[in-house]
Scaffold this active site. Structure first.
Site, mmCIF file in Angstrom:
data_model
loop_
_atom_site.group_PDB
_atom_site.id
_atom_site.type_symbol
_atom_site.label_atom_id
_atom_site.label_comp_id
_atom_site.label_asym_id
_atom_site.label_seq_id
_atom_site.Cartn_x
_atom_site.Cartn_y
_atom_site.Cartn_z
ATOM 1 C CG HIS A 1 44.342 33.049 34.177
ATOM 2 N ND1 HIS A 1 44.693 34.228 34.794
ATOM 3 C CD2 HIS A 1 44.339 32.099 35.155
ATOM 4 C CE1 HIS A 1 44.898 34.001 36.089
ATOM 5 N NE2 HIS A 1 44.688 32.718 36.328
ATOM 6 C CB CYS B 1 44.468 40.010 31.426
ATOM 7 S SG CYS B 1 44.472 39.588 33.176
#
Length: 249
Positions: free
Chosen positions: A139, A231
Site C-alpha cells: 500500500h 498506488c
C-alpha cells in the site's frame, strides 16, 4: 418530536466517529507492528561459531546445528517469503504470499485485520529466486508506511544513489538493480509472470521503453527480474512500477 430529533443527532454523531476512525485513525496509523529486521549484524558469538566450524574437523560428535534465521518468521507466519530492505527509506519489511492477491491487502504480517496490510508477493510466484518475474505489492500510506517511499524513485537523484536494494529469501540474500521506473494505470501487462519463446525478451524491452528515466542497467532474457508495485495518484487508477534485475553474485 424531541425524542426523534435526539435520535437523529446521536446517529449523526456516531456516523462522524466511524468516519473519523476509518479514514483518519485506522487508514493512516503511524505505527506499524512488524517483526525485528532479518538484516541483523553478525554478533561476536556468531563469528566465533563460524571460526570454530572453519578450523575444526566436523564429526557426528561435534557437529553444530545452526537454525535458519528465517525459522522464527515461519513460526510467526508460515506464509513468510523473505525480507525486503531499501536503504534510507522506511521500507524494511517481511514479505508474505497469500492464496490470492487480496488477503494481505487488509491483513498484517500477524494475519490481523489491518488497513495497511503488509508487503506481499504475487500468489502466482514460487519465490526462492525461481521466478523469471517476481512481483511485490504494498500500500501507499500517507505517513510513510509500507510502499509510500517508492515515490522517492520519481526523483532521478534519489534513484541514482539508491539504484540497488535487497530482497532476501529464507536461504539467499539477493541484490537487485533498478532498470525501469514508471507510473501507469493498473495495466495487467506489466505484471505478467509466465512467458513463452521470446515473450520475456519483448517484455523487458517494453519495461525499458516505459521508464521515465534513461537507465543503462544491463538486463537480458537470461536474467530474473523483480517488480515493486504501489498506488500512484498522478494517474487515474494509477500504479507506480519499479522494475529491477537480480545481480546477486
Amino acid at each position: 418530536m424531541k425524542k426523534k430529533y435526539g435520535l437523529m443527532i446521536l446517529s449523526s454523531l456516531l456516523l462522524v466517529q466511524i468516519f473519523y476512525y476509518y479514514n483518519v485513525v485506522s487508514a493512516q496509523r503511524k505505527d506499524v507492528k512488524v517483526p525485528e529486521s532479518a538484516l541483523v549484524q553478525t554478533t561476536a558469538n556468531d563469528k566465533e561459531v563460524k571460526k570454530t566450524m572453519a578450523t575444526t574437523k566436523i564429526t557426528e560428535e561435534n557437529r553444530l546445528f545452526v537454525r535458519n534465521e528465517a525459522a522464527k518468521y515461519y513460526d510467526l507466519n508460515p506464509d513468510y517469503m523473505g525480507w525486503l530492505n531499501i536503504a534510507d527509506t522506511a521500507i524494511d519489511y517481511p514479505v508474505v504470499r497469500g492464496e490470492d492477491n487480496d488477503y494481505y491487502l487488509k491483513h498484517n504480517f500477524y494475519k490481523e485485520e489491518d488497513v495497511l496490510g503488509t508487503i506481499f508477493m504475487d500468489y502466482r510466484n514460487a519465490g526462492m529466486g525461481l521466478d523469471k518475474h517476481t512481483i511485490l505489492y504494498g500500500h501507499y500510506a500517507k505517513y510513510g508506511q509500507m510502499f509510500k517511499d517508492l515515490d522517492r524513485y520519481l526523483s532521478e537523484d534519489f534513484l541514482s544513489e539508491h539504484s540497488e536494494f535487497i530482497f532476501s529469501d529464507p536461504f539467499t540474500k539477493r541484490t537487485y538493480k533498478i532498470f525501469s521506473v514508471h507510473p501507469s494505470d493498473a495495466n495487467v501487462d506489466f505484471i505478467n509472470v509466465t512467458f513463452e519463446d521470446n515473450e520475456f525478451s519483448n517484455f523487458i524491452d517494453t519495461l525499458k521503453n516505459e521508464s521515465i528515466f534513461s537507465l543503462d542497467t544491463p538486463v537480458s532474457a537470461e536474467d530474473n527480474i523483480l517488480t515493486l508495485v504501489t498506488c500512484n495518484y498522478d494517474v487515474n487508477d494509477g500504479r507506480l512500477f519499479i522494475h529491477a534485475v537480480e545481480i546477486t553474485e
